[in-house]
Design a protein around this motif. Structure first.
Motif, short mmCIF file in Angstrom:
data_model
loop_
_atom_site.label_atom_id
_atom_site.label_comp_id
_atom_site.label_asym_id
_atom_site.label_seq_id
_atom_site.Cartn_x
_atom_site.Cartn_y
_atom_site.Cartn_z
N PHE A 48 31.66 28.17 -14.17
CA PHE A 48 31.62 29.10 -13.04
C PHE A 48 30.07 29.76 -13.23
O PHE A 48 29.50 29.75 -12.11
CB PHE A 48 32.73 30.34 -13.23
CG PHE A 48 32.47 31.40 -12.40
CD1 PHE A 48 32.68 31.63 -11.02
CD2 PHE A 48 31.80 32.61 -13.04
CE1 PHE A 48 32.47 32.80 -10.18
CE2 PHE A 48 31.65 33.78 -12.40
CZ PHE A 48 31.97 33.87 -11.00
N PHE A 49 29.57 30.12 -14.26
CA PHE A 49 28.51 30.92 -14.25
C PHE A 49 27.36 29.85 -14.10
O PHE A 49 26.42 30.26 -13.34
CB PHE A 49 28.17 31.41 -16.01
CG PHE A 49 27.10 32.31 -15.81
CD1 PHE A 49 27.33 33.71 -15.58
CD2 PHE A 49 25.81 31.77 -16.32
CE1 PHE A 49 26.12 34.30 -15.76
CE2 PHE A 49 24.80 32.69 -16.55
CZ PHE A 49 24.94 34.06 -16.07
N LYS A 50 27.36 28.56 -14.42
CA LYS A 50 26.08 27.68 -14.16
C LYS A 50 26.14 27.22 -12.82
O LYS A 50 25.18 26.94 -12.09
CB LYS A 50 26.44 26.44 -15.02
CG LYS A 50 25.14 25.89 -14.89
CD LYS A 50 25.00 24.70 -16.17
CE LYS A 50 23.60 23.87 -16.03
NZ LYS A 50 23.48 22.91 -17.32
N LEU A 51 27.34 27.23 -12.04
CA LEU A 51 27.13 26.76 -10.58
C LEU A 51 27.02 27.93 -9.61
O LEU A 51 26.08 27.91 -8.81
CB LEU A 51 28.84 26.49 -10.22
CG LEU A 51 29.05 26.01 -8.86
CD1 LEU A 51 28.44 24.47 -8.68
CD2 LEU A 51 30.57 25.99 -8.33
N ARG A 52 26.81 29.22 -10.08
CA ARG A 52 26.43 30.38 -9.35
C ARG A 52 24.97 30.89 -9.61
O ARG A 52 24.57 31.73 -9.08
CB ARG A 52 27.74 31.31 -9.28
CG ARG A 52 28.84 30.96 -8.39
CD ARG A 52 30.02 31.57 -8.75
NE ARG A 52 31.32 30.85 -8.25
CZ ARG A 52 31.78 29.76 -8.35
NH1 ARG A 52 31.56 29.07 -9.13
NH2 ARG A 52 32.78 29.38 -7.59
N THR A 53 24.54 30.49 -10.94
CA THR A 53 23.28 31.16 -11.25
C THR A 53 22.46 29.91 -11.69
O THR A 53 20.99 30.24 -11.81
CB THR A 53 23.34 31.75 -12.68
OG1 THR A 53 23.94 31.29 -13.53
CG2 THR A 53 24.31 32.98 -12.37
N ARG A 54 22.69 28.62 -11.60
CA ARG A 54 21.93 27.44 -11.92
C ARG A 54 21.28 27.61 -13.60
O ARG A 54 20.23 26.97 -13.67
CB ARG A 54 20.94 27.30 -10.96
CG ARG A 54 21.08 26.78 -9.41
CD ARG A 54 21.70 25.52 -9.44
NE ARG A 54 21.00 24.38 -9.78
CZ ARG A 54 20.05 23.96 -9.15
NH1 ARG A 54 20.01 24.20 -7.78
NH2 ARG A 54 19.21 22.97 -9.62
#
Length: 286
Positions: free
Chosen positions: A222-228
């Motif tokens: 979730f975090f990587k998908l939305r913050t790159r």
């Protein structure tokens, strides 16, 4: 926690440009987004500017340009939230609503160059050089101008940005998802607020995953998908960002600063600082 993520600028549905002056102890401190493009001049105050994978600082004189639905927050430094006198924040912002132009944006030849800004969705930029100086001059005339003159000034500002070249520096990478749903927006805002409040101590993955009400594996996706970027990298950026502030504004030794912002190893702090900033803490301080 206040739920503001899909933020709507108060305006008429037929209003292409909206001018706003923000004055207070601190700026609005929740991650949010809106469909309008945004051009902001910081007049007073300082703090962290966060958008996607970008973690940086803002101060008086800075100029930022944001594309449509770019999740962002100008988070004033901690001292601006206290009761001590002398801390003020001020900024002027112009919002551009391309939807108000309707079919004209696609049909009028004179407006064709403006369509380029549609490609800036989710992105944020900082403006430098002659382009910045020209923007600052036009902002001075904005508040006292009629609606027609404001429209003309808005077109001039967009023309400056369109021709700014290397003066327009991209700060973040395009998001995999353009904009955030209200649910995801609330969740990522809760996570970022938690990280900001606890960034100087060791944060365990299961702690931050619990803030998002997700398993550790689901949270990382979730975090990587939305913050790159990864959770670990983001916390590292937050700590280095604070170290930059302390290096510029205090006489604390480098080892003391490293410990203050959460590093237990000076060598690792030096490597991390150079990897993110581009030079060593000692060179940055000069």
């Amino acid at each position: 926690m206040t739920k503001v993520i899909s933020f709507q600028i108060p305006k008429s549905k037929r209003e292409f440009v909206r001018y706003q002056e923000d004055r207070g102890r601190h700026f609005y401190d929740k991650l949010h987004q809106h469909p309008q493009l945004q051009l902001t001049v910081i007049l007073e105050g300082k703090g962290q500017f966060l958008s996607g994978d970008y973690v940086g600082r803002f101060q008086a004189g800075d100029v930022f340009f944001l594309g449509e639905n770019a999740p962002h927050v100008f988070r004033s430094d901690l001292e601006y939230f206290g009761g001590e006198e002398g801390f003020k924040s001020a900024g002027n912002t112009i919002f551009f609503d391309f939807d108000a132009l309707g079919k004209a944006l696609g049909e009028l030849e004179e407006l064709q160059t403006l369509r380029r800004f549609k490609n800036f969705s989710g992105l944020c930029f900082q403006v430098f050089g002659d382009s910045k100086n020209s923007i600052l001059e036009l902002f001075k005339a904005f508040s006292k101008s009629s609606k027609l003159i404001q429209f003309q000034l808005a077109i001039q500002l967009l023309s400056i940005l369109e021709e700014s070249g290397q003066d327009l520096v991209s700060l973040n990478r395009p998001l995999v998802l353009r904009g955030l749903s209200e649910r995801d927006g609330k969740r990522i805002d809760q996570v970022i607020q938690f990280l900001l409040e606890n960034r100087f101590r060791q944060i365990k993955l299961d702690e931050v995953a619990a803030e998002a009400h997700l398993s550790k594996e689901a949270f990382c996706r979730f975090f990587k998908l939305r913050t790159r970027t990864t959770f670990t990298r983001y916390v590292l950026q937050l700590r280095i960002n604070e170290a930059q502030k302390l290096l510029k504004e205090t006489d604390l030794g480098i080892s003391e600063i490293a410990y203050t912002v959460g590093f237990e190893n000076l060598s690792y702090f030096n490597r991390a600082f150079k990897g993110i900033v581009g030079n060593s803490p000692r060179a940055f301080r000069k």
